[in-house]
Design a protein around this motif. Structure first.
Motif, PDB file in Angstrom:
ATOM      1  N   LYS A 256       0.852  -1.185   0.000  1.00  0.00           N
ATOM      2  CA  LYS A 256       0.000   0.000   0.000  1.00  0.00           C
ATOM      3  C   LYS A 256       0.890   1.238   0.000  1.00  0.00           C
ATOM      4  N   LEU A 257       0.653   2.109  -0.974  1.00  0.00           N
ATOM      5  CA  LEU A 257       1.483   3.298  -1.121  1.00  0.00           C
ATOM      6  C   LEU A 257       0.772   4.533  -0.563  1.00  0.00           C
ATOM      7  N   TYR A 258       1.556   5.357   0.136  1.00  0.00           N
ATOM      8  CA  TYR A 258       1.026   6.585   0.714  1.00  0.00           C
ATOM      9  C   TYR A 258       1.961   7.747   0.402  1.00  0.00           C
ATOM     10  N   LYS A 259       1.380   8.937   0.299  1.00  0.00           N
ATOM     11  CA  LYS A 259       2.154  10.167   0.138  1.00  0.00           C
ATOM     12  C   LYS A 259       1.374  11.295   0.791  1.00  0.00           C
ATOM     13  N   ASN A 260       2.050  12.037   1.645  1.00  0.00           N
ATOM     14  CA  ASN A 260       1.394  13.104   2.409  1.00  0.00           C
ATOM     15  C   ASN A 260       0.204  12.565   3.211  1.00  0.00           C
ATOM     16  N   GLY A 261       0.354  11.336   3.691  1.00  0.00           N
ATOM     17  CA  GLY A 261      -0.691  10.740   4.516  1.00  0.00           C
ATOM     18  C   GLY A 261      -1.879  10.204   3.751  1.00  0.00           C
ATOM     19  N   GLU A 262      -1.855  10.338   2.427  1.00  0.00           N
ATOM     20  CA  GLU A 262      -2.975   9.880   1.599  1.00  0.00           C
ATOM     21  C   GLU A 262      -2.516   8.780   0.658  1.00  0.00           C
ATOM     22  N   PRO A 263      -3.444   7.906   0.258  1.00  0.00           N
ATOM     23  CA  PRO A 263      -3.071   6.883  -0.718  1.00  0.00           C
ATOM     24  C   PRO A 263      -2.521   7.517  -1.985  1.00  0.00           C
ATOM     25  N   PHE A 264      -1.433   6.948  -2.501  1.00  0.00           N
ATOM     26  CA  PHE A 264      -0.789   7.481  -3.703  1.00  0.00           C
ATOM     27  C   PHE A 264      -1.653   7.158  -4.915  1.00  0.00           C
TER      28      PHE A 264
ATOM     29  N   ASP B 233       6.947   9.742   2.103  1.00  0.00           N
ATOM     30  CA  ASP B 233       7.548  10.745   2.981  1.00  0.00           C
ATOM     31  C   ASP B 233       8.439  10.091   4.026  1.00  0.00           C
ATOM     32  N   LYS B 234       7.947   9.031   4.645  1.00  0.00           N
ATOM     33  CA  LYS B 234       8.706   8.383   5.723  1.00  0.00           C
ATOM     34  C   LYS B 234       9.975   7.719   5.222  1.00  0.00           C
ATOM     35  N   VAL B 235       9.926   7.135   4.015  1.00  0.00           N
ATOM     36  CA  VAL B 235      11.111   6.423   3.536  1.00  0.00           C
ATOM     37  C   VAL B 235      12.232   7.376   3.153  1.00  0.00           C
TER      38      VAL B 235
END
Length: 581
Positions: free
Chosen positions: A387-395, A437-439
């Motif tokens: 599951k991919l996320y970016k800025n806390g939202e699904p990519f 963001d986290k990675v």
């Protein structure tokens, strides 16, 4: 040098001495005996279960065996103390000199330190990715590609002869759909309006392929009926998609040794040969299957089929291999493909599948067992979803792909090294959340940064030492006097370094490359802890500018850690960082 194997040998010798004097009987099975780090480091450096596992076959109490072994173990100069714990475990503390010798061994062996002969040159075929050649690789393929590639590297590091293989699924109806989709883009390239329907692929990635087809054939196919262009466009499109897939894999640092085409199985007699091999073992028959368990589909009806007797090799039910119209089921070419792999003489087969292939595992293992008469094991490793996320939202999905997020989308966001490491921070059959963001965070919570930073720190201190006129080449470090490395923080780092060969063998034996990522994080933690201790205790700093000899001894320890980090990252397919920016 594998310190755990060496101390295991000491335990074996001590058992032999007790057998020789009649304390223990001959013929004991030592297979279950282990020497490993204790769960609580306060209990010592190593622990062995030898007395516990030998008690019953020896007809003695575990503690009695342990107390007889302790004096013999303690007599070895490598052992500082040996103690009986609980019902009969033996805890060992090793002398400081042992850990200093580990550091020397790493510097002497370099990247060979930790390599194992466990595989003894056995041949292993690792098949992974194997995506339909209908478009770019998506994020699910990315995890399988990273896992399969790291597993292959791990096997190689552990002494196996490895073949990396991609099975091209180009024998089914999906390649006809691809051809029709490319044809639509070809028509579009001629300025006509098109509509994607009937399951055709609308992704923008096919625009270039349609234009390339136009450049090759001009307007020859524009108004031609399908039967005139389908075969040629199918081949053209498949080749184009394989080029695209190879490019995606190269972007990730994955290179295959072999590509095997499903299409090559049809019309060549290979499927028939495989089925006949099973028929010769009385494993092919005509029969009627029971209805599916649970709710029976409304359109289900009992009918006689050609079946593979897979239950004879551990499957739950027998499996159809031929449809009622005489065509092969999708299982038949897979049997033939694995028959080909068995015929090539591999000692072990490994298939890396997506999580949606869980129901396929038993039948494939049954087929390989039957084809090889049980002589060639098949391991099937399932990779769960990402599951991919970016800025806390699904990519969001890729416009290029049309309906999914591509491997290229991920790598372009964070780079191949981060992609690969993060994909290996969970066991393959556990779901994985990938937060862009986290990675990329520069913190201890980001394992890839934390491990890379450890390697970069060692390279930094080496550069500073060289600038101060101190020779810290590997040759100079190998000859350093390490007797001053006695602080607990230094010994803790050396102990963790000593675990590397053991971790390699465990990871290879369990086919779990994520163990390497976990170990590297722990090793980096020990190095960072020692570095940080040096902020408060100057005597622990790696660089002692007015004392070249002490600097070399301390930098030798750090360098040994970086050698192991580099080797571990190499297995994962990650380039060690020379500096952090």
């Amino acid at each position: 040098m594998n310190l755990f194997t060496d101390i295991g040998g000491l335990v074996t010798d001590a058992i032999g001495a007790l057998q020789a004097d009649g304390t223990l009987p001959e013929g004991l099975n030592l297979g279950p005996v282990t020497v490993e780090p204790p769960r609580d480091p306060a209990h010592g450096d190593m622990a062995t279960n030898v007395a516990m596992v030998l008690a019953k076959p020896a007809g003695k109490k575990p503690r009695d065996i342990a107390e007889a072994l302790v004096p013999k173990l303690a007599a070895d100069p490598r052992v500082a103390s040996a103690e009986v714990a609980g019902p009969g475990f033996i805890n060992l503390r090793l002398s400081d000199g042992v850990w200093q010798e580990v550091t020397k061994a790493v510097l002497a062996d370099g990247e060979r330190y930790g390599r194992s002969a466990m595989g003894q040159g056995q041949s292993v075929n690792v098949e992974y990715v194997s995506a339909n050649p209908t478009g770019p690789l998506h994020v699910g393929h990315t995890r399988g590609a990273v896992f399969g590639d790291a597993l292959a590297s791990l096997y190689d590091y552990a002494g196996y002869d490895v073949t990396r293989e991609y099975y091209i699924n180009d024998g089914g109806a999906q390649v006809d759909t691809l051809a029709r989709s490319v044809y639509l883009r070809y028509i579009e390239a001629h300025g006509r309006d098109v509509e994607f329907a009937d399951g055709t692929y609308p992704g923008e990635y096919l625009i270039a392929t349609g234009e390339a087809l136009k450049a090759k054939v001009g307007d020859a196919y524009v108004d031609a009926p399908e039967e005139e262009w389908l075969a040629e466009v199918r081949e053209f499109a498949t080749d184009a998609m394989l080029d695209l897939i190879r490019g995606d894999l190269k972007l990730l640092g994955v290179e295959m040794d072999r590509f095997f085409s499903e299409k090559s199985l049809y019309g060549t007699g290979l499927i028939e040969q495989a089925i006949e091999a099973l028929r010769g073992k009385d494993l092919i028959y005509r029969g009627t299957l029971e209805p599916p368990k649970g709710k029976t589909p409304e359109d289900w009806e009992p009918r006689e089929q050609t079946l593979f007797r897979s239950t004879a090799h551990g499957d739950d039910v027998d499996r159809p291999i031929m449809k009622s119209d005489g065509a092969w089921t999708y299982f038949a070419p897979d049997i033939a493909y694995h028959w080909d792999k068995v015929s090539r003489g591999y000692d072990l087969l490994v298939d890396v599948f997506g999580a949606d292939h869980g129901g396929y595992v038993k039948r494939m293992k049954a087929a390989v067992s039957a084809l090889s008469d049980g002589n060639v094991p098949l391991e099937v490793k399932l990779c769960q979803l990402v599951k991919l996320y970016k800025n806390g939202e699904p990519f969001k999905m890729s416009k290029r792909a049309g309906t999914f997020i591509t491997l290229r989308d991920v790598v372009e966001q964070v780079g191949p090294d981060v992609t690969r490491f993060v994909m290996l921070t969970r066991k393959n059959d556990a779901p994985l959340d990938f937060d862009f963001d986290k990675v990329l965070e520069q913190s201890k919570e980001n394992p890839v940064f934390y491990v890379q930073y450890a390697h970069a720190r060692v390279r930094s201190v080496q550069r500073k030492a060289e600038a101060a006129g101190i020779d810290v080449s590997d040759a100079a470090l190998s000859g350093a006097d390490l007797s001053s490395l006695t602080h607990e923080a230094e010994l803790a780092l050396a102990r963790k370094i000593a675990e590397w060969p053991r971790q390699v063998e465990i990871a290879a034996k369990t086919s779990e490359p994520h163990r390497i990522a976990f170990y590297l994080y722990d090793l980096a933690s020990e190095l960072h802890a020692l570095w940080n201790r040096g902020n408060d205790e100057p005597s622990l700093r790696f660089l002692q500018e007015d004392d070249p000899d002490t600097s070399r001894s301390k930098i030798a320890l750090a360098r040994a850690a970086s050698v192991v980090i580099s080797a571990g990252l190499g297995i994962l397919g990650v380039t060690p960082a020379e500096e952090m920016r």
